[in-house]
Design an enzyme around this catalytic site. Structure first.
Site, PDB file in Angstrom:
ATOM      1  N   GLU A   1       0.823  -1.205   0.000  1.00  0.00           N
ATOM      2  CA  GLU A   1       0.000   0.000   0.000  1.00  0.00           C
ATOM      3  C   GLU A   1       0.862   1.262   0.000  1.00  0.00           C
ATOM      4  OE1 GLU A   1      -0.475  -2.573   1.979  1.00  0.00           O
ATOM      5  OE2 GLU A   1      -2.428  -3.345   1.353  1.00  0.00           O
TER       6      GLU A   1
ATOM      7  N   PRO B   1      10.848 -13.487  -1.004  1.00  0.00           N
ATOM      8  CA  PRO B   1       9.737 -13.796  -0.091  1.00  0.00           C
ATOM      9  C   PRO B   1       8.952 -12.539   0.280  1.00  0.00           C
ATOM     10  CG  PRO B   1      11.788 -14.828   0.634  1.00  0.00           C
ATOM     11  CD  PRO B   1      12.144 -13.846  -0.432  1.00  0.00           C
TER      12      PRO B   1
ATOM     13  N   GLU C   1      13.761  -4.210  -2.232  1.00  0.00           N
ATOM     14  CA  GLU C   1      14.544  -4.490  -3.431  1.00  0.00           C
ATOM     15  C   GLU C   1      13.783  -5.320  -4.467  1.00  0.00           C
ATOM     16  OE1 GLU C   1      19.106  -3.950  -2.197  1.00  0.00           O
ATOM     17  OE2 GLU C   1      18.396  -6.018  -2.052  1.00  0.00           O
TER      18      GLU C   1
ATOM     19  N   LEU D   1       1.983  -5.320 -12.151  1.00  0.00           N
ATOM     20  CA  LEU D   1       2.375  -4.102 -12.851  1.00  0.00           C
ATOM     21  C   LEU D   1       3.811  -3.699 -12.541  1.00  0.00           C
ATOM     22  CD1 LEU D   1      -0.867  -1.988 -12.348  1.00  0.00           C
ATOM     23  CD2 LEU D   1      -0.240  -3.432 -14.297  1.00  0.00           C
TER      24      LEU D   1
END
Length: 430
Positions: free
Chosen positions: A64, A272, A315, A341
């Site tokens: 978010e 992860p 990253e 996206l």
């Protein structure tokens, strides 16, 4: 009267549950100390250094925060004299706010939704507007904001058919919360229809588009991309699986065994989703007989390394730039997928699993534009995944076309940030 009683019982229940929720945070902090840091903020006791007034934007976690970055950046520019406060609910989200905005914004955790903690929180910050995102609905906090004449706005509103069925079971609580918003901006017509079906006010609900299309690359991403690229010492075919959850890694490792049979130099990068699983994922990869390197060790990725686990924060986006093929985690189980996206910004071909319910509209647009590969649910999932990866490795023209088409979809759908800012401006100035 019914709405009053529903809110009363919700407040009472949440107040009673607060010690339990704090205990859960403390238990999680055994392996992850950041969960017991700043616990007072969970109770609404924000720092005395926090300035009151201005606008609060709530971004629950990392995803978010990243999606709201263009919106918050423009908010800082448009309201230079206002205090912009960004709240999160997770430590990783908190770290992302600090990384992206530094001292440009105020930051604290959103308190637990009990009547005492939220009262303390609002008394300290006294915002003129509070902005929530997507499906974040905190009935008690929303009710208190309305009672204090704090403008309420929901941006990037998302209410899938599945979520709606769950909400309908709690409509005595959720519908009043939705009706308290002064403005609800939705990602798509389907989402808007669902909010209206749940009781949203027609005049206050409008279609704005998806903020996640408004991502862009900046100098920080470019610098991190160059840093990662310099660690890969040889030209190799690179497959990245992003934002993985339990089960995703086992599937990817099984598929990778098949990939290695035809391409012994292939490199698998695993990112992860949650930091608490970093070591578990490393062990899974090692137990499968792979030579594994952790990104946090900062060592070069040499030819004898066939799996690179990104066990660092922030990253994922630059790591996508390194890949020849990207697969989105969370799409092979009940999670519902993650944002396809991000790799599209680098014009990378993307593979997803059968469950992309969190990105239903985006997936539909990408499929229509021949900009994504989706694997159907079947018993031979590892084989199907390996086949698609190897196919894109060997057919660079097809891979480039997928990536180019995805990038064009992103470009064609941008603009939600400006529409959301316009709606906020109208709300504040009304």
């Amino acid at each position: 009267m019914r709405n009053f009683l529903a809110l009363f019982f919700y407040r009472l229940l949440f107040l009673l549950l607060t010690p339990v929720l704090l205990l859960v945070l403390l238990i999680r902090s055994i392996n992850h100390p950041e969960y017991r840091q700043r616990l007072t903020e969970r109770l609404g006791l924000t720092s005395k250094k926090m300035k009151s007034g201005g606008i609060i934007v709530h971004a629950a976690s990392v995803g978010e925060v990243i999606a709201l970055k263009p919106f918050i950046t423009q908010l800082i520019t448009e309201y230079p004299n206002e205090n912009i406060t960004v709240t999160t609910f997770t430590p990783t989200g908190s770290a992302q706010v600090t990384k992206l905005f530094g001292k440009q914004v105020q930051h604290c955790y959103l308190p637990l939704d009990n009547i005492v903690s939220t009262q303390l929180f609002l008394r300290r910050l006294k915002p003129q507007a509070m902005i929530f995102m997507e499906t974040e609905l905190w009935p008690n906090l929303i009710a208190q904001c309305q009672a204090k004449n704090i403008k309420l706005m929901l941006v990037n509103g998302r209410l899938s058919d599945n979520s709606m069925r769950s909400y309908q079971k709690l409509n005595w609580l959720i519908t009043p919360a939705i009706q308290r918003f002064d403005s609800i901006l939705t990602q798509s017509q389907v989402n808007q229809d669902n909010y209206l079906a749940m009781g949203a006010n027609t005049e206050r609900c409008q279609l704005s588009g998806n903020l996640k299309f408004d991502m862009s690359l900046n100098d920080d991403v470019a610098a991190k991309q160059a840093e990662l690229e310099n660690l890969i010492t040889e030209q190799r075919n690179v497959w990245l699986i992003a934002s993985t959850h339990p089960g995703d890694e086992a599937l990817a490792l099984a598929a990778f065994e098949q990939v290695k049979q035809q391409d012994q130099t292939a490199l698998l990068i695993i990112v992860p989703r949650h930091p608490e699983r970093f070591e578990q994922v490393v062990k899974l990869a090692q137990d499968a007989g792979n030579k594994v390197l952790k990104r946090s060790h900062k060592h070069p990725v040499t030819r004898d390394t066939n799996i690179w686990v990104i066990d660092t924060l922030g990253e994922l986006l630059p790591a996508c730039a390194l890949a020849d093929v990207v697969t989105m985690g969370g799409s092979f189980n009940e999670i519902g997928g993650h944002n396809p996206l991000e790799p599209a910004l680098f014009q990378k071909p993307v593979i997803v699993g059968p469950n992309m319910s969190n990105f239903k509209e985006i997936l539909g647009q990408l499929i229509s534009a021949q900009a994504i590969v989706q694997i159907a649910e079947n018993d031979a999932m590892p084989h199907a995944l390996a086949t698609e990866v190897l196919g894109l490795f060997s057919d660079s023209t097809a891979a480039q076309l997928l990536g180019k088409n995805a990038y064009q979809v992103v470009q064609a759908n941008q603009g939600a940030t400006q529409r959301s800012l316009t709606a906020l401006r109208q709300l504040i100035e009304a």
